[in-house]
Design an enzyme around this catalytic site. Structure first.
Site, PDB file in Angstrom:
ATOM      1  N   MET A  93       0.920  -1.211  -0.031  1.00 13.84           N
ATOM      2  CA  MET A  93       0.094  -0.078   0.047  1.00 13.84           C
ATOM      3  C   MET A  93       0.886   1.213  -0.039  1.00 13.84           C
ATOM      4  SD  MET A  93      -3.087   1.282  -0.034  1.00 13.84           S
ATOM      5  CE  MET A  93      -4.162  -0.135   0.375  1.00 13.84           C
ATOM      6  N   CYS A  94       0.353   2.391  -0.866  1.00  9.20           N
ATOM      7  CA  CYS A  94       1.173   3.570  -0.647  1.00  9.20           C
ATOM      8  C   CYS A  94       1.059   4.326   0.605  1.00  9.20           C
ATOM      9  CB  CYS A  94       0.906   4.322  -2.045  1.00  9.20           C
ATOM     10  SG  CYS A  94       0.505   3.389  -3.442  1.00  9.20           S
ATOM     11  N   GLU A  95       2.115   5.475   0.610  1.00 12.42           N
ATOM     12  CA  GLU A  95       1.936   6.026   1.840  1.00 12.42           C
ATOM     13  C   GLU A  95       1.850   7.689   1.353  1.00 12.42           C
ATOM     14  OE1 GLU A  95       2.149   4.771   4.803  1.00 12.42           O
ATOM     15  OE2 GLU A  95       2.254   3.107   3.816  1.00 12.42           O
ATOM     16  N   VAL A 100       4.387   7.959  -1.514  1.00 13.82           N
ATOM     17  CA  VAL A 100       5.358   6.822  -2.040  1.00 13.82           C
ATOM     18  C   VAL A 100       4.670   5.598  -2.488  1.00 13.82           C
ATOM     19  CG1 VAL A 100       7.239   5.320  -0.972  1.00 13.82           C
ATOM     20  CG2 VAL A 100       7.373   7.740  -0.165  1.00 13.82           C
ATOM     21  N   ASN A 160      -4.355   6.671  -2.018  1.00 14.65           N
ATOM     22  CA  ASN A 160      -3.775   5.433  -1.593  1.00 14.65           C
ATOM     23  C   ASN A 160      -4.949   4.360  -1.507  1.00 14.65           C
ATOM     24  OD1 ASN A 160      -3.754   3.374   0.249  1.00 14.65           O
ATOM     25  ND2 ASN A 160      -1.916   4.684   1.478  1.00 14.65           N
TER      26      ASN A 160
END
Length: 270
Positions: free
Chosen positions: A1-3, A78, A108
């Site tokens: 998972m993205c941040e 990110v 996200n």
């Protein structure tokens, strides 16, 4: 998972952000990082830096760390790729011009079936890449186009929030829809579920921290440093996970937070 990470500040503040350290807060390490990006506003313009290279080996990241950003709005992302190849066009944040203003967006989550959903078929704004996130952003821009083309810039905050809330409600039906959106006047943060390190998919998807910082003071933690050199400062920070030991507050599932001038706005669409 993205941040995700975002900041709204009353005055331009010096921001030093280590994307490598920041990503570790959310459990992203090594091969799970498939690009990164950061956008920050300077007066009426926006600076955008994106790369597919890991932040740990990036000369651009080192430059940003050695030359602090000075801005009132910052959005950073990110990536852990779930859709679309690992190329720059699929890195976030995404930006578009509307009403003579730069709009910035980062997401996200995983919006299953978005390509087949008739609610997500933008006409004026088109994706450049292949991600569900960019298609969602283009849909949001289409929804906002009428507000930004009919007169006052920016439009009334309540009207903007109503449009963003309606978009967020539709996105939540397709999957986790944590996103950050800024129009240069206000920062919108919508919280949903996210993948946690224990393997569960649940809220909270975003956390917030509101702080007052006297001149010459700020906030410092591994990966993040904020300092106001000339004014007492008010800031609102939003992140996928708490970045410090202070009193971060979880956003509820489906909550839309609005911040302007470093303060939380109490605006409810009708």
């Amino acid at each position: 998972m993205c941040e995700l990470f975002a900041m709204s500040a009353l005055h331009p503040t010096n921001v030093t952000l280590s994307l490598e350290e920041f990503s570790r807060h959310g459990g992203l390490t090594g091969p799970h990082k498939d690009g990164w990006g950061i956008g920050w506003y300077e007066q009426s313009d926006i600076r955008l830096v994106k790369e597919v290279h890991p932040a740990a080996s990036s000369a651009c990241v080192r430059f940003i760390q050695d030359n602090p950003i000075s801005s009132r709005f910052v959005i950073s992302h990110v990536r852990r790729a779930t859709r679309g190849p690992v190329v720059t066009r699929n890195c976030q944040p995404f930006v578009r011009e509307l009403g003579g203003v730069w709009h910035c967006f980062a997401h996200n989550g995983d919006l299953q079936g978005i390509d087949e959903d008739p609610r997500f078929r933008p006409q004026r704004f088109r994706p450049v890449g292949e991600t569900d996130s960019e298609l969602a952003f283009c849909t949001l821009m289409d929804a906002l186009a009428g507000l930004w083309s009919r007169g006052a810039v920016p439009p009334a905050l309540s009207e903007r929030e109503r449009a963003v809330a309606e978009f967020a409600g539709a996105a939540r039906e397709l999957g986790p829809a944590n996103f950050l959106y800024c129009d240069g006047d206000a920062l919108f943060a919508h919280a949903d579920r996210r993948h946690h390190q224990d393997g569960s998919v649940r809220a909270p998807g975003l956390w917030r921290l509101a702080r007052h910082c006297p001149v010459g003071h700020g906030l410092q933690t591994p990966g993040l440093r904020l300092v106001s050199e000339s004014h007492d400062q008010d800031v609102v920070l939003v992140a996928s996970v708490p970045l410090t030991a202070e009193g971060w507050q979880p956003l509820a599932e489906g909550e839309l937070m609005v911040a302007r001038d470093g303060h939380l706005e109490d605006v409810h669409p009708r």
